[in-house]
Write a protein that holds these residues in place. Structure first.
Motif, PDB file in Angstrom:
ATOM      1  N   SER A  52      43.542  41.760  47.847  1.00  0.00           N
ATOM      2  CA  SER A  52      43.943  42.951  47.076  1.00  0.00           C
ATOM      3  C   SER A  52      44.459  42.593  45.686  1.00  0.00           C
ATOM      4  N   ALA A  53      44.905  41.344  45.487  1.00  0.00           N
ATOM      5  CA  ALA A  53      45.455  40.930  44.191  1.00  0.00           C
ATOM      6  C   ALA A  53      44.398  40.382  43.233  1.00  0.00           C
ATOM      7  N   VAL A  54      43.209  40.057  43.721  1.00  0.00           N
ATOM      8  CA  VAL A  54      42.162  39.469  42.879  1.00  0.00           C
ATOM      9  C   VAL A  54      41.671  40.494  41.859  1.00  0.00           C
ATOM     10  N   ARG A  55      41.496  40.054  40.626  1.00  0.00           N
ATOM     11  CA  ARG A  55      40.886  40.916  39.597  1.00  0.00           C
ATOM     12  C   ARG A  55      39.468  41.252  40.019  1.00  0.00           C
ATOM     13  N   LYS A  56      39.048  42.423  39.724  1.00  0.00           N
ATOM     14  CA  LYS A  56      37.702  42.860  40.105  1.00  0.00           C
ATOM     15  C   LYS A  56      36.634  42.319  39.161  1.00  0.00           C
ATOM     16  N   ASN A  57      36.982  42.054  37.897  1.00  0.00           N
ATOM     17  CA  ASN A  57      36.051  41.483  36.922  1.00  0.00           C
ATOM     18  C   ASN A  57      36.589  40.130  36.492  1.00  0.00           C
ATOM     19  N   LEU A  58      35.880  39.084  36.872  1.00  0.00           N
ATOM     20  CA  LEU A  58      36.282  37.734  36.494  1.00  0.00           C
ATOM     21  C   LEU A  58      35.207  37.107  35.636  1.00  0.00           C
ATOM     22  N   PHE A  59      35.632  36.315  34.647  1.00  0.00           N
ATOM     23  CA  PHE A  59      34.708  35.547  33.827  1.00  0.00           C
ATOM     24  C   PHE A  59      34.815  34.097  34.268  1.00  0.00           C
ATOM     25  N   THR A  60      33.693  33.485  34.538  1.00  0.00           N
ATOM     26  CA  THR A  60      33.681  32.059  34.838  1.00  0.00           C
ATOM     27  C   THR A  60      32.705  31.393  33.894  1.00  0.00           C
ATOM     28  N   THR A  61      32.909  30.115  33.687  1.00  0.00           N
ATOM     29  CA  THR A  61      32.032  29.360  32.797  1.00  0.00           C
ATOM     30  C   THR A  61      31.744  28.007  33.419  1.00  0.00           C
ATOM     31  N   ASP A  62      30.771  27.308  32.851  1.00  0.00           N
ATOM     32  CA  ASP A  62      30.467  25.958  33.300  1.00  0.00           C
ATOM     33  C   ASP A  62      31.499  24.964  32.768  1.00  0.00           C
ATOM     34  N   THR A  63      32.301  25.403  31.823  1.00  0.00           N
ATOM     35  CA  THR A  63      33.305  24.528  31.229  1.00  0.00           C
ATOM     36  C   THR A  63      34.696  25.059  31.559  1.00  0.00           C
ATOM     37  N   CYS A  96      58.908  37.210  43.686  1.00  0.00           N
ATOM     38  CA  CYS A  96      59.056  35.883  44.304  1.00  0.00           C
ATOM     39  C   CYS A  96      59.221  34.754  43.292  1.00  0.00           C
ATOM     40  N   ASN A  97      59.115  35.060  42.000  1.00  0.00           N
ATOM     41  CA  ASN A  97      59.285  34.100  40.903  1.00  0.00           C
ATOM     42  C   ASN A  97      58.252  32.979  40.888  1.00  0.00           C
ATOM     43  N   ARG A  98      57.123  33.164  41.551  1.00  0.00           N
ATOM     44  CA  ARG A  98      56.052  32.163  41.486  1.00  0.00           C
ATOM     45  C   ARG A  98      55.173  32.489  40.288  1.00  0.00           C
ATOM     46  N   ASP A  99      54.593  31.442  39.712  1.00  0.00           N
ATOM     47  CA  ASP A  99      53.727  31.681  38.556  1.00  0.00           C
ATOM     48  C   ASP A  99      52.264  31.717  38.981  1.00  0.00           C
ATOM     49  N   SER A 100      51.490  32.501  38.250  1.00  0.00           N
ATOM     50  CA  SER A 100      50.062  32.685  38.489  1.00  0.00           C
ATOM     51  C   SER A 100      49.370  32.834  37.142  1.00  0.00           C
ATOM     52  N   ASP A 101      48.070  32.684  37.148  1.00  0.00           N
ATOM     53  CA  ASP A 101      47.278  32.863  35.934  1.00  0.00           C
ATOM     54  C   ASP A 101      46.756  34.296  35.922  1.00  0.00           C
ATOM     55  N   GLU A 102      47.187  35.078  34.956  1.00  0.00           N
ATOM     56  CA  GLU A 102      46.858  36.498  34.912  1.00  0.00           C
ATOM     57  C   GLU A 102      45.363  36.771  34.745  1.00  0.00           C
ATOM     58  N   GLN A 103      44.584  35.786  34.287  1.00  0.00           N
ATOM     59  CA  GLN A 103      43.162  36.036  34.131  1.00  0.00           C
ATOM     60  C   GLN A 103      42.468  36.216  35.483  1.00  0.00           C
ATOM     61  N   PHE A 104      43.120  35.803  36.582  1.00  0.00           N
ATOM     62  CA  PHE A 104      42.513  35.907  37.908  1.00  0.00           C
ATOM     63  C   PHE A 104      43.153  36.956  38.804  1.00  0.00           C
ATOM     64  N   TRP A 105      44.384  37.356  38.499  1.00  0.00           N
ATOM     65  CA  TRP A 105      45.151  38.207  39.424  1.00  0.00           C
ATOM     66  C   TRP A 105      45.634  39.489  38.763  1.00  0.00           C
ATOM     67  N   SER A 106      45.539  40.602  39.487  1.00  0.00           N
ATOM     68  CA  SER A 106      46.069  41.879  38.996  1.00  0.00           C
ATOM     69  C   SER A 106      47.532  42.045  39.383  1.00  0.00           C
ATOM     70  N   ARG A 107      47.957  41.308  40.413  1.00  0.00           N
ATOM     71  CA  ARG A 107      49.353  41.253  40.841  1.00  0.00           C
ATOM     72  C   ARG A 107      49.556  39.948  41.585  1.00  0.00           C
ATOM     73  N   CYS A 108      50.745  39.671  42.020  1.00  0.00           N
ATOM     74  CA  CYS A 108      51.050  38.379  42.644  1.00  0.00           C
ATOM     75  C   CYS A 108      50.256  38.198  43.939  1.00  0.00           C
ATOM     76  N   PRO A 109      49.472  37.093  44.046  1.00  0.00           N
ATOM     77  CA  PRO A 109      48.692  36.859  45.254  1.00  0.00           C
ATOM     78  C   PRO A 109      49.537  36.332  46.421  1.00  0.00           C
ATOM     79  N   TYR A 110      50.796  35.997  46.155  1.00  0.00           N
ATOM     80  CA  TYR A 110      51.654  35.431  47.190  1.00  0.00           C
ATOM     81  C   TYR A 110      52.513  36.475  47.889  1.00  0.00           C
TER      82      TYR A 110
END
Length: 113
Positions: free
Chosen positions: A67-78, A92-106
């Motif tokens: 449910s936390a995964v972004r619906k549109n993700l960009f990936t590259t070969d690099t 929970c004070n955990r860090d995540s990369d916002e380019q992949f998550w719409s909310r905390c995955p934990y």
């Protein structure tokens, strides 16, 4: 600062990546759509994915993670470190990369802005 919740803003930023000689690093016009399937398995820890042994493109994850995964993700070969935007969950004070998550995955909490 770029808005990583807007796929159009991410695309615009990617188009501006250039090598020192001025040539483009990524070609937005040369792309492939990848379709993956995420299936619920509550035995998988939040924030993690487990690939299927039976079929490529199928991954198992906790329902909270899915449910936390972004619906549109960009990936590259690099590497995509240039797009990284680390955010801290207000619950929970955990860090995540916002380019992949719409909310905390934990924990499902919201990111501090």
């Amino acid at each position: 600062m770029s808005d990583f919740s807007d796929p159009n803003e991410i695309e615009k930023r990617i188009k501006n990546f250039v090598y020192p000689d001025g040539s483009r690093i990524f070609s937005i016009n040369d792309y492939t759509d990848y379709k993956i399937q995420l299936l619920i398995d509550e035995k998988v820890a939040p924030g993690r994915f487990r690939p299927s042994n039976l079929a490529p493109g199928i991954y198992y994850a906790n329902s909270l993670t899915i449910s936390a995964v972004r619906k549109n993700l960009f990936t590259t070969d690099t590497d995509t470190d240039a797009l990284e935007k680390t955010v801290i969950c207000s619950s929970c004070n955990r860090d995540s990369d916002e380019q992949f998550w719409s909310r905390c995955p934990y924990c499902g909490g919201h990111f501090e802005k």
